[in-house]
Design a protein around this motif. Structure first.
Motif, short mmCIF file in Angstrom:
data_model
loop_
_atom_site.label_atom_id
_atom_site.label_comp_id
_atom_site.label_asym_id
_atom_site.label_seq_id
_atom_site.Cartn_x
_atom_site.Cartn_y
_atom_site.Cartn_z
N GLY A 76 0.97 -1.25 -0.02
CA GLY A 76 0.11 0.16 0.00
C GLY A 76 0.81 1.23 -0.03
O GLY A 76 2.09 1.21 -0.11
N GLY A 107 -0.63 1.24 8.28
CA GLY A 107 -1.01 2.53 8.02
C GLY A 107 -2.19 3.26 8.97
O GLY A 107 -2.71 2.31 9.74
N LYS A 113 1.15 -1.68 5.02
CA LYS A 113 1.50 -1.37 3.76
C LYS A 113 2.81 -1.97 3.46
O LYS A 113 3.02 -1.93 1.94
CB LYS A 113 1.92 0.30 4.28
CG LYS A 113 0.46 1.24 4.88
CD LYS A 113 -0.49 0.89 3.79
CE LYS A 113 -1.65 1.96 4.55
NZ LYS A 113 -2.88 1.76 3.44
#
Length: 158
Positions: A76, A107, A113
């Motif tokens: 991400g 995150g 992420k």
């Protein structure tokens, strides 16, 4: 590295060692999110902070760690001003001079992420070569639940 104590229950509830890191403008690439090279820097800074928080002062003076391998999955994106919780832990005993370090960055949305597994080798500074990880150091990291601190930017002048 600019750091300070954090009272975040999110940091403290997970096993291992954690840092809260906020992406700074210089961490952002042309696509508008944290550059992949910055994630690698954050992995190293997280590992170094963990070592400095747990290891005895004599061990910190005697040994240094070098990365021998990174396995990183980018899942991400994080933009400027967003914070992630970086967490690292050691889940298995060392093999000779090396051990695997687990790392994850979560995150503000609660989603991972970046996740990584990195292999590190311990170097005796006086000998200038890799040595077997001392059992007392291995035990510290295998049994330690760590600590947490907050970092604004992950690196730079304080």
């Amino acid at each position: 590295m600019r750091s300070g104590n954090s009272n975040s229950s999110e940091i403290e509830k997970e096993p291992g060692f954690s840092l809260s890191i906020t992406a700074q403008p210089e961490d952002i690439d042309e696509l508008g999110h944290v550059n992949n090279a910055v994630w690698v820097r954050w992995i190293q800074e997280l590992a170094t902070a963990h070592w400095n928080a747990i290891a005895p002062a004599a061990a910190i003076e005697q040994y240094i760690w070098v990365v021998t391998r990174h396995e990183i999955d980018y899942r991400g994106n994080v933009g400027v001003g967003e914070s992630v919780i970086g967490r690292t832990w050691i889940s298995e005993p060392p093999k000779g001079a090396r051990f695997w370090r687990n790392v994850s960055f979560t995150g503000p949305d609660g989603k991972i992420k970046v996740v990584a597994k990195t292999n590190w080798a311990i170097i005796d500074q006086a000998k200038g070569r890799a040595v077997r990880v001392p059992s007392e150091l291995a035990e510290l990291f295998l049994n330690n639940q760590g600590a947490g601190i907050a970092v604004d930017g992950a690196s730079g002048e304080g």
